[in-house]
Design an enzyme around this catalytic site. Structure first.
Site, short mmCIF file in Angstrom:
data_model
loop_
_atom_site.label_atom_id
_atom_site.label_comp_id
_atom_site.label_asym_id
_atom_site.label_seq_id
_atom_site.Cartn_x
_atom_site.Cartn_y
_atom_site.Cartn_z
N GLY A 182 27.21 54.68 33.95
CA GLY A 182 27.81 54.19 35.20
C GLY A 182 27.88 55.34 36.20
O GLY A 182 27.27 56.40 36.01
N GLY A 229 33.80 47.84 46.78
CA GLY A 229 33.31 49.08 47.33
C GLY A 229 34.00 50.32 46.82
O GLY A 229 34.55 50.34 45.72
N GLU A 249 41.18 46.28 51.60
CA GLU A 249 41.54 45.57 50.38
C GLU A 249 43.04 45.71 50.17
O GLU A 249 43.72 46.46 50.88
CB GLU A 249 40.74 46.11 49.18
CG GLU A 249 39.29 45.65 49.21
CD GLU A 249 38.44 46.17 48.06
OE1 GLU A 249 38.95 46.98 47.27
OE2 GLU A 249 37.28 45.78 47.99
N HIS A 298 42.49 41.28 37.55
CA HIS A 298 42.08 41.00 38.93
C HIS A 298 42.56 39.61 39.29
O HIS A 298 42.40 38.67 38.50
CB HIS A 298 40.55 41.10 39.06
CG HIS A 298 40.09 41.22 40.48
ND1 HIS A 298 40.14 40.17 41.37
CD2 HIS A 298 39.60 42.27 41.17
CE1 HIS A 298 39.68 40.58 42.55
NE2 HIS A 298 39.35 41.85 42.45
N HIS A 318 40.28 43.15 34.23
CA HIS A 318 39.33 43.76 35.16
C HIS A 318 39.16 45.26 34.96
O HIS A 318 38.05 45.77 35.01
CB HIS A 318 39.82 43.47 36.58
CG HIS A 318 38.94 44.00 37.66
ND1 HIS A 318 37.64 43.57 37.81
CD2 HIS A 318 39.17 44.90 38.65
CE1 HIS A 318 37.10 44.20 38.86
NE2 HIS A 318 38.00 45.03 39.37
C1 SIN Z 1 37.95 47.09 42.52
O1 SIN Z 1 38.26 46.62 41.45
O2 SIN Z 1 38.27 48.23 42.85
C2 SIN Z 1 37.22 46.29 43.54
C3 SIN Z 1 36.89 45.00 43.00
C4 SIN Z 1 36.83 44.00 44.10
O3 SIN Z 1 35.83 43.95 44.77
O4 SIN Z 1 37.81 43.28 44.26
#
Ligand code: SIN
Length: 544
Positions: free
Chosen positions: A26, A61, A125, A243, A346
């Site tokens: 990754g 992102g 976000e 998530h 998540h």
């Molecule tokens: C994340 O988990 O940092 C981003 C995942 C998303 O796109 O919600």
């Protein structure tokens, strides 16, 4: 607990060596490999293809304070706030201050982020006070980063990247130093010994320990399991992030619906069309744990939907082409119809305990990315901080090994083999066969129902008891699938035990029998090692 998953023999095994062995492909693994290759010969091993990792599936992102209205200080404050009192401020400061340089370097390596009028475009976000999330091809940020890094690795003569190699266990010498890894070649079934002066674990997360997850099938917690078997400490394993929004369609995988969708204005609504987050501070962009629990509770009354329509058709198509198309493939047009969603496992905030240079508790073993835990995410990771974490702390491992790498590569003779040396040099079943899927299903169901979004004493006690019992039974070890299941059992038990001991609620860990956050006495990190996964605690620290 057994030291090695497989009964192997030291004699007759093919041996390879390099300066630095990196396990996982990754963002953390490949970025570390590229940087370390300026000075060292590198081997990267990955169990599937180079491209297949949690990174590739990241949509939203990468958070970085590069916008002129933003600053590392604001990013620092947001990260600490989301982390619910368990972030180590010292490492968060490193993340936000060293992040911008690493992201610029990532762009120099070829990653192309979306732009608007020539300037980098940022989205928002949950729990971010600023628009600071870089994205690529709308919602395919992870794929773009993997594409760029894989291309760089493939053209690099100092990096030998091998696919289809599953790491069974770490290898050590008589001094207790980590000197390499025991690996299965998934084509031939043969065991291989890969030796190096330093080993970096960047094997990603463990979402597959839960029945429902946004993670790909490779996320089976292998790095954390092999590290604890070798004697390393794991930290903060009770903190799993769920998530809030994954696609909920019978029989379909829980495909991630990026938080950026809410960042761009989508609403969460219940079956009556009521926007149930409206009166919660932050509304749909409250911290992830709060939104996930609110959805979970709302689901007791009926279905929950993500309504994309407030974003507007043009913007949906421009920003979320992958999500739009995937939902359409499942028969839902998000331009016109609210999307059924549910939370899913998540991200693992915990992992292999490291300092700010990625050093673990075992000599010459380093860890970076989701499998590692240095205290940067606390009890609840701020959205889109994980890709940045992989870059910043991968780079710091390279800095560290530049100063510390041993002069000589280890030899096979100095590797401590299993007692008796009566084992095998290859897998004794068919490498690709599926193992005991009944056991894997039981682990996933148990973790989801008793060690999931809401936890309590009775459920956690039952879970630890069952996981322990299943681990004591003679697990059959004939294939990579069996090894993965054994690793899931290990990390599952570690999580359940840590969650049972923490008698409070904080971030990703919510106890319905102890629903409050109690800084006195719980504002501390948990640590566990192989001795019965017994939990001990260390303070949240301001220094390394
Ligand atoms: C994340 O988990 O940092 C981003 C995942 C998303 O796109 O919600």
């Amino acid at each position: 607990m057994r030291r090695y998953l497989y009964s192997w023999s030291k004699s007759g095994i093919k041996v390879f060596d390099s300066d630095v062995l990196i396990l996982g492909s990754g963002i953390a693994g490949l970025y570390t490999a590229i940087k370390a290759s300026e000075q060292f010969q590198i081997t990267v091993l990955t169990k599937k293809t180079l491209e297949e990792s949690n990174t590739g599936h990241a949509q939203g992102g990468i958070a970085v304070a590069l916008d002129e209205e933003d600053s590392p200080t604001l990013h620092f404050e947001d990260t600490l706030k989301a982390g619910a009192g368990l972030c180590d401020p010292f490492v968060v400061r490193i993340l936000v201050e060293e992040g911008p340089t690493c992201v610029e370097e990532l762009m120099d390596m070829g990653a192309q982020f979306d732009r608007q009028n020539g300037a980098l475009a940022f989205t928002r976000e949950a729990a971010h006070s600023q628009r600071r999330i870089l994205h690529a091809q709308g919602d395919a940020t992870g794929w773009e980063i993997e594409r760029a890094l894989v291309a760089k690795v493939k053209e690099n003569p100092m990096v030998n990247a091998l696919e289809g190699r599953f790491v069974v266990d770490l290898l050590e010498n008589h001094a207790g130093e980590i000197v390499g890894a025991l690996v299965v070649n998934e084509e031939t079934g043969e065991l291989e010994g890969h030796l190096a002066k330093a080993v970096v674990l960047s094997t990603g997360g463990l979402g597959q320990v839960y029945r429902f997850t946004t993670n790909p099938s490779v996320a089976t917690g292998d790095g954390m399991a092999i590290a604890i078997r070798a004697g390393a400490d794991l930290m903060d394993m009770e903190f799993v992030q769920f998530h809030p929004t994954a696609l909920l369609i019978p029989k379909a995988p829980r495909f991630l619906i990026s938080e950026a969708v809410r960042g761009e204005g989508a609403h969460l609504i219940n079956a009556l069309g009521v926007r149930f987050m409206e009166n919660v501070p932050g509304k749909e962009l409250a911290p992830r744990d709060i939104v996930a629990r609110a959805i979970w509770q709302e689901m007791n009354q009926g279905s929950v939907f993500l309504d994309f329509r407030p974003i507007g058709k043009e913007r949906i198509l421009e920003r979320f082409p992958t999500i739009y198309q995937t939902c359409l493939n499942y028969g839902i047009d998000v331009l016109t119809t609210p999307l059924p969603i549910a939370p899913a496992a998540h991200y693992m905030m915990g992992g292999i305990a490291t300092n700010s240079f990625g050093e673990t508790s075992l000599p010459h073993l380093y860890a970076a990315g989701e499998c590692a835990c240095n205290g940067v995410h606390g009890a609840n990771r701020l959205a889109s901080n994980s890709l940045l974490d992989g870059l910043v702390f991968g780079a710091r491992i390279v800095e560290e090994i530049r100063n510390k790498l041993k002069a000589k590569r280890p030899t096979w003779e100095e590797v401590l083999g299993p007692e008796g040396n009566l084992g095998s040099t290859r897998i004794n079943g068919s490498v690709k066969q599926l193992g005991d899927r009944g056991l894997r299903n039981r682990i996933q169901d148990l973790m989801w129902s008793r060690v999931g979004i809401l936890r309590d004493e009775a459920g956690l006690e039952k879970a630890t008891e069952l996981l322990k019992a299943w681990g004591r039974d003679d697990l059959s070890m004939h294939s990579v699938d069996d090894f993965e299941t054994a690793n899931l059992l290990t990390v599952g038990e570690v999580i359940a035990k840590a969650a049972l001991e923490r008698k409070e609620s904080r971030g990703g860990h919510f106890r319905s029998d102890y629903p409050s956050r109690l800084d006195e006495p719980w504002q501390k990190h948990s640590l566990q090692n192989k001795e019965g996964y017994h939990v001990r605690y260390v303070p949240v620290s301001g220094t390394d």
